[in-house]
Scaffold this motif. Sequence first.
Motif, PDB file in Angstrom:
ATOM      1  N   ILE A 154       0.817  -1.209   0.000  1.00  0.00           N
ATOM      2  CA  ILE A 154       0.000   0.000   0.000  1.00  0.00           C
ATOM      3  C   ILE A 154       0.852   1.261   0.000  1.00  0.00           C
ATOM      4  O   ILE A 154       1.943   1.292   0.535  1.00  0.00           O
ATOM      5  N   LEU A 155       0.278   2.274  -0.621  1.00  0.00           N
ATOM      6  CA  LEU A 155       0.856   3.614  -0.636  1.00  0.00           C
ATOM      7  C   LEU A 155      -0.006   4.517   0.231  1.00  0.00           C
ATOM      8  O   LEU A 155      -1.207   4.287   0.366  1.00  0.00           O
ATOM      9  N   PHE A 156       0.579   5.539   0.752  1.00  0.00           N
ATOM     10  CA  PHE A 156      -0.152   6.636   1.379  1.00  0.00           C
ATOM     11  C   PHE A 156      -1.225   6.172   2.363  1.00  0.00           C
ATOM     12  O   PHE A 156      -2.413   6.409   2.168  1.00  0.00           O
ATOM     13  N   ALA A 157      -0.799   5.500   3.400  1.00  0.00           N
ATOM     14  CA  ALA A 157      -1.766   5.006   4.381  1.00  0.00           C
ATOM     15  C   ALA A 157      -1.416   5.489   5.767  1.00  0.00           C
ATOM     16  O   ALA A 157      -0.253   5.483   6.142  1.00  0.00           O
ATOM     17  N   ASN A 158      -2.449   5.852   6.518  1.00  0.00           N
ATOM     18  CA  ASN A 158      -2.154   6.112   7.916  1.00  0.00           C
ATOM     19  C   ASN A 158      -2.317   4.793   8.673  1.00  0.00           C
ATOM     20  O   ASN A 158      -3.007   3.875   8.221  1.00  0.00           O
ATOM     21  N   LEU A 159      -1.668   4.702   9.802  1.00  0.00           N
ATOM     22  CA  LEU A 159      -1.583   3.446  10.541  1.00  0.00           C
ATOM     23  C   LEU A 159      -2.939   2.909  10.975  1.00  0.00           C
ATOM     24  O   LEU A 159      -3.185   1.707  10.910  1.00  0.00           O
ATOM     25  N   SER A 160      -3.849   3.780  11.380  1.00  0.00           N
ATOM     26  CA  SER A 160      -5.153   3.299  11.852  1.00  0.00           C
ATOM     27  C   SER A 160      -5.977   2.690  10.717  1.00  0.00           C
ATOM     28  O   SER A 160      -6.629   1.663  10.897  1.00  0.00           O
ATOM     29  N   ASP A 161      -5.947   3.304   9.526  1.00  0.00           N
ATOM     30  CA  ASP A 161      -6.656   2.728   8.374  1.00  0.00           C
ATOM     31  C   ASP A 161      -6.058   1.372   7.997  1.00  0.00           C
ATOM     32  O   ASP A 161      -6.773   0.420   7.707  1.00  0.00           O
ATOM     33  N   LYS A 162      -4.745   1.315   8.009  1.00  0.00           N
ATOM     34  CA  LYS A 162      -4.052   0.068   7.676  1.00  0.00           C
ATOM     35  C   LYS A 162      -4.439  -1.045   8.648  1.00  0.00           C
ATOM     36  O   LYS A 162      -4.800  -2.145   8.234  1.00  0.00           O
ATOM     37  N   LYS A 163      -4.402  -0.757   9.946  1.00  0.00           N
ATOM     38  CA  LYS A 163      -4.757  -1.753  10.965  1.00  0.00           C
ATOM     39  C   LYS A 163      -6.211  -2.199  10.829  1.00  0.00           C
ATOM     40  O   LYS A 163      -6.526  -3.381  10.946  1.00  0.00           O
ATOM     41  N   ARG A 164      -7.100  -1.243  10.562  1.00  0.00           N
ATOM     42  CA  ARG A 164      -8.522  -1.559  10.422  1.00  0.00           C
ATOM     43  C   ARG A 164      -8.766  -2.517   9.251  1.00  0.00           C
ATOM     44  O   ARG A 164      -9.467  -3.507   9.384  1.00  0.00           O
ATOM     45  N   ILE A 165      -8.156  -2.244   8.119  1.00  0.00           N
ATOM     46  CA  ILE A 165      -8.346  -3.088   6.940  1.00  0.00           C
ATOM     47  C   ILE A 165      -7.718  -4.457   7.158  1.00  0.00           C
ATOM     48  O   ILE A 165      -8.306  -5.487   6.804  1.00  0.00           O
ATOM     49  N   GLN A 166      -6.522  -4.493   7.735  1.00  0.00           N
ATOM     50  CA  GLN A 166      -5.872  -5.783   8.013  1.00  0.00           C
ATOM     51  C   GLN A 166      -6.748  -6.646   8.907  1.00  0.00           C
ATOM     52  O   GLN A 166      -6.900  -7.850   8.678  1.00  0.00           O
ATOM     53  N   LYS A 167      -7.318  -6.038   9.929  1.00  0.00           N
ATOM     54  CA  LYS A 167      -8.163  -6.783  10.860  1.00  0.00           C
ATOM     55  C   LYS A 167      -9.452  -7.235  10.183  1.00  0.00           C
ATOM     56  O   LYS A 167      -9.860  -8.391  10.310  1.00  0.00           O
ATOM     57  N   ARG A 168     -10.073  -6.356   9.427  1.00  0.00           N
ATOM     58  CA  ARG A 168     -11.342  -6.673   8.760  1.00  0.00           C
ATOM     59  C   ARG A 168     -11.207  -7.829   7.777  1.00  0.00           C
ATOM     60  O   ARG A 168     -12.073  -8.683   7.685  1.00  0.00           O
ATOM     61  N   TYR A 169     -10.084  -7.862   7.034  1.00  0.00           N
ATOM     62  CA  TYR A 169      -9.917  -8.874   5.987  1.00  0.00           C
ATOM     63  C   TYR A 169      -8.945  -9.989   6.369  1.00  0.00           C
ATOM     64  O   TYR A 169      -8.710 -10.896   5.575  1.00  0.00           O
ATOM     65  N   GLY A 170      -8.390  -9.928   7.556  1.00  0.00           N
ATOM     66  CA  GLY A 170      -7.504 -10.988   8.031  1.00  0.00           C
ATOM     67  C   GLY A 170      -6.270 -11.186   7.176  1.00  0.00           C
ATOM     68  O   GLY A 170      -5.880 -12.313   6.885  1.00  0.00           O
ATOM     69  N   MET A 171      -5.651 -10.091   6.783  1.00  0.00           N
ATOM     70  CA  MET A 171      -4.454 -10.178   5.953  1.00  0.00           C
ATOM     71  C   MET A 171      -3.477  -9.080   6.338  1.00  0.00           C
ATOM     72  O   MET A 171      -3.820  -8.170   7.074  1.00  0.00           O
ATOM     73  N   GLN A 172      -2.249  -9.245   5.870  1.00  0.00           N
ATOM     74  CA  GLN A 172      -1.203  -8.275   6.186  1.00  0.00           C
ATOM     75  C   GLN A 172      -0.992  -7.338   5.004  1.00  0.00           C
ATOM     76  O   GLN A 172      -1.031  -7.766   3.847  1.00  0.00           O
ATOM     77  N   MET A 173      -0.764  -6.069   5.301  1.00  0.00           N
ATOM     78  CA  MET A 173      -0.459  -5.072   4.283  1.00  0.00           C
ATOM     79  C   MET A 173       0.921  -4.486   4.579  1.00  0.00           C
ATOM     80  O   MET A 173       1.251  -4.229   5.728  1.00  0.00           O
ATOM     81  N   ILE A 174       1.691  -4.288   3.540  1.00  0.00           N
ATOM     82  CA  ILE A 174       3.034  -3.744   3.680  1.00  0.00           C
ATOM     83  C   ILE A 174       3.060  -2.355   3.060  1.00  0.00           C
ATOM     84  O   ILE A 174       2.675  -2.183   1.900  1.00  0.00           O
ATOM     85  N   SER A 175       3.498  -1.375   3.821  1.00  0.00           N
ATOM     86  CA  SER A 175       3.595  -0.006   3.308  1.00  0.00           C
ATOM     87  C   SER A 175       4.827   0.139   2.421  1.00  0.00           C
ATOM     88  O   SER A 175       5.916  -0.313   2.776  1.00  0.00           O
ATOM     89  N   ILE A 176       4.640   0.772   1.281  1.00  0.00           N
ATOM     90  CA  ILE A 176       5.743   0.997   0.345  1.00  0.00           C
ATOM     91  C   ILE A 176       6.393   2.334   0.685  1.00  0.00           C
ATOM     92  O   ILE A 176       5.722   3.366   0.685  1.00  0.00           O
ATOM     93  N   PRO A 177       7.684   2.324   0.956  1.00  0.00           N
ATOM     94  CA  PRO A 177       8.362   3.606   1.196  1.00  0.00           C
ATOM     95  C   PRO A 177       8.598   4.328  -0.128  1.00  0.00           C
ATOM     96  O   PRO A 177       8.456   3.740  -1.204  1.00  0.00           O
ATOM     97  N   TRP A 178       8.977   5.584  -0.033  1.00  0.00           N
ATOM     98  CA  TRP A 178       9.284   6.351  -1.232  1.00  0.00           C
ATOM     99  C   TRP A 178      10.567   5.826  -1.854  1.00  0.00           C
ATOM    100  O   TRP A 178      11.626   5.818  -1.220  1.00  0.00           O
ATOM    101  N   ILE A 179      10.498   5.352  -3.093  1.00  0.00           N
ATOM    102  CA  ILE A 179      11.673   4.930  -3.863  1.00  0.00           C
ATOM    103  C   ILE A 179      11.882   6.007  -4.920  1.00  0.00           C
ATOM    104  O   ILE A 179      11.133   6.089  -5.890  1.00  0.00           O
ATOM    105  N   GLU A 180      12.863   6.849  -4.688  1.00  0.00           N
ATOM    106  CA  GLU A 180      13.060   8.035  -5.527  1.00  0.00           C
ATOM    107  C   GLU A 180      13.334   7.681  -6.985  1.00  0.00           C
ATOM    108  O   GLU A 180      12.748   8.260  -7.888  1.00  0.00           O
ATOM    109  N   ASN A 181      14.242   6.749  -7.217  1.00  0.00           N
ATOM    110  CA  ASN A 181      14.612   6.395  -8.583  1.00  0.00           C
ATOM    111  C   ASN A 181      14.675   4.874  -8.696  1.00  0.00           C
ATOM    112  O   ASN A 181      15.610   4.255  -8.172  1.00  0.00           O
ATOM    113  N   PRO A 182      13.722   4.254  -9.378  1.00  0.00           N
ATOM    114  CA  PRO A 182      13.702   2.791  -9.441  1.00  0.00           C
ATOM    115  C   PRO A 182      14.841   2.189 -10.262  1.00  0.00           C
ATOM    116  O   PRO A 182      15.096   0.995 -10.198  1.00  0.00           O
ATOM    117  N   PHE A 183      15.548   3.016 -11.021  1.00  0.00           N
ATOM    118  CA  PHE A 183      16.675   2.527 -11.819  1.00  0.00           C
ATOM    119  C   PHE A 183      17.969   2.482 -11.014  1.00  0.00           C
ATOM    120  O   PHE A 183      18.847   1.666 -11.285  1.00  0.00           O
TER     121      PHE A 183
END
Length: 195
Positions: A154-183
């Motif tokens: 996931i991109l652009f998530a606050n922690l409470s939204d992330k926790k709520r969705i993980q709990k609701r759907y029983g799965m783990q979400m990983i936050s993507i950090p900013w990767i300035e240049n993928p090359f």
Amino acid sequence: MKKLNGFSGRRMLKEKVSIGIVGIGTGCGVTHLTIALANYMHSGLGRRTAIIELSGKHELETMIRKEGNKNQNLVGIHYFTDIGVGKIPEIMNSRYEVFVLDLGADYAAAREEFLRCDRKIVVGSISPWRVSAYEHFLKKVMESENITAWEFLILFANLSDKKRIQKRYGMQMISIPWIENPFYLKKEDMMFLQK
């Protein structure tokens, strides 16, 4: 089978591995992550790596035409662009060890190829204006797919939204950090992609 140091230590990878990345909505970073992950596999792990563009947007085709060479190579990665699904078995049987598939943001169109991949990554945003699309996607795929081995980023998530969705759907979400240049990956980018 070879164990790749740092690439998901809990899993073993075979000689050839395919990694499918699909997005929930346009502009959520599928192509950016595809390029970063391919560069990590090539530069960080020394694997012969190719990107297969199946998003239908031809963004990588345009870029490689402008920046790459005649052999469709850029920074050590081979790009297969503007190909039909029928060419995929031939490509997968080529000399490359890792194939990262940019499947765009149309899961219905990408489903067959996505499910064939060894690793399945879903990317999306749970910003307040996009969270409903992410949850709609989760409900839909949970009805028909076995998602236990899928990875949800996931991109652009606050922690409470992330926790709520993980709990609701029983799965783990990983936050993507900013990767300035993928090359050209920084140390912190490599550490994230190692996971």
